[in-house]
Enzyme design. Sequence first.
Site, PDB file in Angstrom:
ATOM      1  N   ASP A  92      -5.690  -5.280   9.133  1.00  0.00           N
ATOM      2  CA  ASP A  92      -4.757  -5.203   9.898  1.00  0.00           C
ATOM      3  C   ASP A  92      -4.343  -4.512  11.056  1.00  0.00           C
ATOM      4  O   ASP A  92      -3.768  -5.326  12.402  1.00  0.00           O
ATOM      5  CB  ASP A  92      -3.136  -4.790   9.209  1.00  0.00           C
ATOM      6  CG  ASP A  92      -2.957  -5.054   7.566  1.00  0.00           C
ATOM      7  OD1 ASP A  92      -3.975  -5.650   6.880  1.00  0.00           O
ATOM      8  OD2 ASP A  92      -2.306  -4.696   7.289  1.00  0.00           O
ATOM      9  N   GLU A 135      -5.658   5.352  -0.790  1.00  0.00           N
ATOM     10  CA  GLU A 135      -6.306   3.652   0.218  1.00  0.00           C
ATOM     11  C   GLU A 135      -7.275   4.064   1.272  1.00  0.00           C
ATOM     12  O   GLU A 135      -8.166   2.822   0.749  1.00  0.00           O
ATOM     13  CB  GLU A 135      -4.113   3.487   0.756  1.00  0.00           C
ATOM     14  CG  GLU A 135      -4.716   2.140   1.287  1.00  0.00           C
ATOM     15  CD  GLU A 135      -2.867   1.914   2.206  1.00  0.00           C
ATOM     16  OE1 GLU A 135      -2.333   2.908   1.610  1.00  0.00           O
ATOM     17  OE2 GLU A 135      -3.266   0.598   2.518  1.00  0.00           O
ATOM     18  N   GLN A 138      -6.399 -14.365   2.544  1.00  0.00           N
ATOM     19  CA  GLN A 138      -6.324 -13.234   2.949  1.00  0.00           C
ATOM     20  C   GLN A 138      -8.319 -12.744   2.484  1.00  0.00           C
ATOM     21  O   GLN A 138      -9.060 -14.456   1.819  1.00  0.00           O
ATOM     22  CB  GLN A 138      -6.286 -12.053   1.827  1.00  0.00           C
ATOM     23  CG  GLN A 138      -5.670 -10.971   2.412  1.00  0.00           C
ATOM     24  CD  GLN A 138      -5.228  -9.907   1.542  1.00  0.00           C
ATOM     25  OE1 GLN A 138      -4.696  -9.967   0.053  1.00  0.00           O
ATOM     26  NE2 GLN A 138      -4.330  -8.435   2.192  1.00  0.00           N
TER      27      GLN A 138
HETATM   28  C1  DGY Z   1       1.355  -4.444   4.753  1.00  0.00           C
HETATM   29  O1  DGY Z   1       1.998  -4.489   4.534  1.00  0.00           O
HETATM   30  O2  DGY Z   1       1.164  -3.638   5.493  1.00  0.00           O
HETATM   31  C2  DGY Z   1       0.251  -5.365   3.805  1.00  0.00           C
HETATM   32  O3  DGY Z   1      -1.154  -4.937   4.930  1.00  0.00           O
HETATM   33  C3  DGY Z   1       0.149  -7.337   4.632  1.00  0.00           C
HETATM   34  O4  DGY Z   1      -0.154  -7.405   3.401  1.00  0.00           O
END
Ligand code: DGY
Length: 424
Positions: free
Chosen positions: A166, A396, A101
């Site tokens: 992501d 988040e 990461q």
């Molecule tokens: C998730 O599982 O959403 C994570 O971001 C992967 O690291």
Amino acid sequence: MGIIDREAARAILRKNDRGGYTVPNGRVYPFQWNWDSAFVALGFDTFDRGRAWTEIETLFQAQWEDGFLPHIVFWKDDPGYFPGPSVWGTGKNPVTSGITQPPVAATVVRNMWESAKSADEGEHYRQRLEALFPKLLAWHRWFHDYRDPERRGVVVAMHPWETGRDNSPEWDAPGESIDVSSVGDYVRRDTSHLDAKMRPTKLEYDRYLALVQFGRSTGWDHARISADNPFQVADVGMSMILLRANRDLARLADDLGNSDDAAEIRSWIDLAEGGIGWLWNDDVQAWCSRDLLTGRSSGFITSASFLSFYAGLQDARRDEAMRRHFDRIAGLVEYMVPSLDPADPGFQMVRYWRGPVWAVVNYMIGTGLSEAGDRERGEKVRGDTLALMERNGFYEAYSPIDGSGSGGDDFSWTAAIGLAWADR
Ligand code: DGY
């Protein structure tokens, strides 16, 4: 500005503390995540210095012999997350994932070191720094050896999860060449905790899984992965973050009197300063990720594009172009900095990295702008970030349009950034 509920933020860190490491959010992410932990340490450092150092030390207990530092450490199994340890199959103890990461840890350790010194506790923490330094160095060397196959001075992500962003649209075109036909059936857990409209799509998950299966088929051999992985994208975010982290690591080497290490690190900085211009996209006048396999620039302006200031790059023409983008985007949203340019047709207010504001990226952008002497824009980013937390709690991520929370609540890194920035 800056009136966040500090006690509530500290309570989140304590609640998510599993003894030596902190989970990002107990339901959605029940393990130790690499860059989450680094940012969490910044928050602990405002009220419990020893615990902050422990967070990073625990993370590095999971480092592999070759210097690789995994993105997840599965200290205990938990059925609430997919893909869990048995899917990764790395065979390590502790059990970990097989990808990494963004390398923010060296910068965080330098912050903690400076804060210990200014509290007259430098002597006390020097030994802990001496123990961490070779581990940080080994991880950065691993990036140099396995994540920059063409020695361009950039970081090539082998999985969208490595970037931390992501489902950014930057990975859409490069992801098309990933064969998902053999992925098989699986049950996602994220969408049982959170509204699916906030999360990556099924096609994106199929690609994530296909890449995990590819890595596993190599026995997590990072040399083979860097040669043959079907997804190889020079990520503008990780490239900027590693450049910044190398500058901080070099300063730590100076403080410890490790001149040979400092010289090696400065050679990586020179390489990056000479090569990172490859990520500049003249058509859109911005820093953009670029597919290593096709050579194509993504052309997407994302929050990661603004990390050039944090990386310490100084180029008057490019800096000015990025400031123009900043002002244009600030005119389109209530809260800076959206993860995708709101003028892009793919912009979505609540879908993870296709629009929402992320406190940790803001922290790096705001810090970079202020350090570059752009106090006004730096403070705008800081003020917007703290306002989101004050008004809506510690989510988040947040909608840049109406500030509503998206993803998990009581989120560790958001609380940590709130503490680090409010107490500054
Ligand atoms: C998730 O599982 O959403 C994570 O971001 C992967 O690291």
